[in-house]
Motif scaffolding. Sequence first.
Motif, PDB file in Angstrom:
ATOM      1  N   LYS A 345       0.827  -1.213   0.000  1.00 24.61           N
ATOM      2  CA  LYS A 345       0.000   0.000   0.000  1.00 24.61           C
ATOM      3  C   LYS A 345       0.862   1.264   0.000  1.00 24.61           C
ATOM      4  O   LYS A 345       0.542   2.245  -0.680  1.00 24.61           O
ATOM      5  N   LYS A 348       2.203   1.749  -3.407  1.00 27.52           N
ATOM      6  CA  LYS A 348       1.117   2.148  -4.306  1.00 27.52           C
ATOM      7  C   LYS A 348       0.830   3.633  -4.193  1.00 27.52           C
ATOM      8  O   LYS A 348       0.467   4.297  -5.171  1.00 27.52           O
ATOM      9  N   SER A 349       1.031   4.194  -2.986  1.00 28.67           N
ATOM     10  CA  SER A 349       0.784   5.636  -2.794  1.00 28.67           C
ATOM     11  C   SER A 349       1.752   6.473  -3.617  1.00 28.67           C
ATOM     12  O   SER A 349       1.512   7.657  -3.845  1.00 28.67           O
ATOM     13  N   LYS A 350       2.859   5.864  -4.070  1.00 23.53           N
ATOM     14  CA  LYS A 350       3.827   6.543  -4.938  1.00 23.53           C
ATOM     15  C   LYS A 350       3.772   5.981  -6.360  1.00 23.53           C
ATOM     16  O   LYS A 350       4.724   6.110  -7.142  1.00 23.53           O
ATOM     17  N   ASN A 351       2.637   5.327  -6.677  1.00 24.04           N
ATOM     18  CA  ASN A 351       2.413   4.743  -8.011  1.00 24.04           C
ATOM     19  C   ASN A 351       3.459   3.691  -8.368  1.00 24.04           C
ATOM     20  O   ASN A 351       3.883   3.563  -9.528  1.00 24.04           O
ATOM     21  N   LEU A 352       3.899   2.936  -7.353  1.00 28.52           N
ATOM     22  CA  LEU A 352       4.859   1.848  -7.579  1.00 28.52           C
ATOM     23  C   LEU A 352       4.208   0.522  -7.204  1.00 28.52           C
ATOM     24  O   LEU A 352       3.411   0.449  -6.267  1.00 28.52           O
ATOM     25  N   GLU A 353       4.553  -0.522  -7.944  1.00 32.00           N
ATOM     26  CA  GLU A 353       3.986  -1.847  -7.677  1.00 32.00           C
ATOM     27  C   GLU A 353       5.052  -2.753  -7.065  1.00 32.00           C
ATOM     28  O   GLU A 353       6.150  -2.898  -7.621  1.00 32.00           O
ATOM     29  N   SER A 371      12.876   6.302  -7.889  1.00 30.55           N
ATOM     30  CA  SER A 371      12.393   7.592  -8.367  1.00 30.55           C
ATOM     31  C   SER A 371      13.582   8.531  -8.517  1.00 30.55           C
ATOM     32  O   SER A 371      14.269   8.807  -7.531  1.00 30.55           O
ATOM     33  N   VAL A 532      -5.159   4.067   0.896  1.00 29.56           N
ATOM     34  CA  VAL A 532      -4.179   4.837   0.104  1.00 29.56           C
ATOM     35  C   VAL A 532      -2.728   4.537   0.485  1.00 29.56           C
ATOM     36  O   VAL A 532      -1.943   4.254  -0.422  1.00 29.56           O
ATOM     37  N   TYR A 543       1.301  11.367   3.656  1.00 32.27           N
ATOM     38  CA  TYR A 543       1.415  10.085   2.975  1.00 32.27           C
ATOM     39  C   TYR A 543       2.744   9.426   3.361  1.00 32.27           C
ATOM     40  O   TYR A 543       3.690  10.132   3.727  1.00 32.27           O
TER      41      TYR A 543
END
Length: 588
Positions: A345, A348-353, A371, A532, A543
Amino acid sequence: MLRPSGRVVGIIKRNWRPFCGMLSKSQIKEARRHLFTPADRRIPRIRIETRQASTLEGQRIIVAIDGWPRNSRYPNVNKETETEVLLLEHDVPHQPFSQAVLSFLPKMPWSITEEDMKFREDLRYLCVCSVDPPELENGNLEVGVHIADVSHFIRPGNALDQESAKRGTTVYLCEKRIDMVPELLSSNLCSLRSNVDRFAFSCIWEMNHNAEILKTRFTKSVINSKASLTYAEAQMRIDSANMKDNITTSLRGLNKLAKILKKRRVDNGALTLSSPEVRFHMDSETHDPIDLQTKELKETNSMVEEFMLLANISVAKKIHKEFSEYALLRKHPAPPPSNYDILVKAAKSKNLEIKTDSAKALADTLDKAESPEFPYLNTLLRILATRCMMQAVYFCSGMDNDFHHYGLASPIYTHFTSPIRRYADIIVHRLLAVAINADSTYPELTDKHKLADLCKNLNYRHKMAQYAQRASVAFHTQLFFKNTGVVNEEAYILFVRKNAIVVLIPKYGLEGTVFFEEKDKPKPNLSYNDEVPSLTVENTTFYPFDKVKVNVMLDASNIQHQKIRMALVEPKVRHRLYNAKQHIIQVS
């Protein structure tokens, strides 16, 4: 409804043990009787008689209960000592070694005899520097890991062996080391000093230049180390263009092989996790910490680690092959899928899987989770990944079916490389010695139930040693901030809670919790989103991995339970109500 009930009619055996706490000095002038308040709130206050109340007041001390009269509200104690309270709190055996234990040490001056050499290989002609890779006539490389032969000096069943088994491990505190074995062994006869003959247990491989193992052999040996180098000194030799001596050339060859070995491990799914290690710089006179920083690891740390891991795996295979029911091994269970929720999770909050189907999938996606604008993000993800892991444990091969070491992606593993500081390694040395006909067996070595009990104690001692080490770091961190005062530092959010954020200060490897609710004060408007995840405080949303600024200070309002407090400085929110709980990253 009737309930089973009973009444205590007698106490067969008292279970008095020492307790840690602080003295509450009597208000009566010249009084000798005072009350002692244990740190453990479950323990009642204890009456203590002492003439040293003024000296002891405000200090953490240890007392032992002598008795509890039937007509008294408090137990009595007539003895107090000031010592390493921390060790007692974490059940770390730390008393001086008894004469019975010391009587089994070799007499000094010690020297190697002809009898000693009967079952040993003389490797003193080799250019040994911990590990050594000369090229063979066939073009392959010979690489050896040479470990101090502690089991030669600690024989099964004697007082020295029993004390080592009880202690289980050496405990490293910030400014003190509690040895598992007496100093004559730990700092002298079993210390592989340079230019001194020493007994070793050697694991020697024949490898090709691609670090593929062609042959493995084990031998008890005598070595004479040609250099005793720190990691920094070894790194300097490798990096220096001017140094071309045998030792430096060997180190460069080892480093090249180690990089191949590490890449192969990682390709197989081994995890590279991250945990900031804290180092204190002490004042030479007061022994108070005057600086606190995270420890920098060098390339040579990784080089040594690769060959130690390889030796441990090779020895594990050998002892299990020879003793399928009695091998002492170490496993690392795979975490249950739910353990990874917080990591997945947060990423995911940083658009990473982050994929967690296997160790390989986890390792691969962690490698890709980067990043360019936020270089520290990958480190934070790896720190979070360590929180998802299970504890590695020792076990007896005949009492378990799952041998896999998840973190190392190895089907079998043990500990062979640190017998000075781990009793598990001594047992492994004994098993290996019997396997190569270098020593004789004994009944307890092939009793899987006794070995299982031994593993249970080793796991307990290892866990308590970790707790003691963390507590030592916590205590010295408190001393540091007591002397430093309030500091303002950058931090990153690791987790968000329903009413708090958990932050990590990279400079100090220090973790703390900033709460947004406080007793007797107006509650701010809080909104927590678990999916989120995020926490909104008034008009500010937090976040995972956000950068913040915090004040760090010592709260000494409760002398017995001092703690580090963190106050949010940036970003500002309408209600700033702070109370922090301290967590310290483990020191290895």
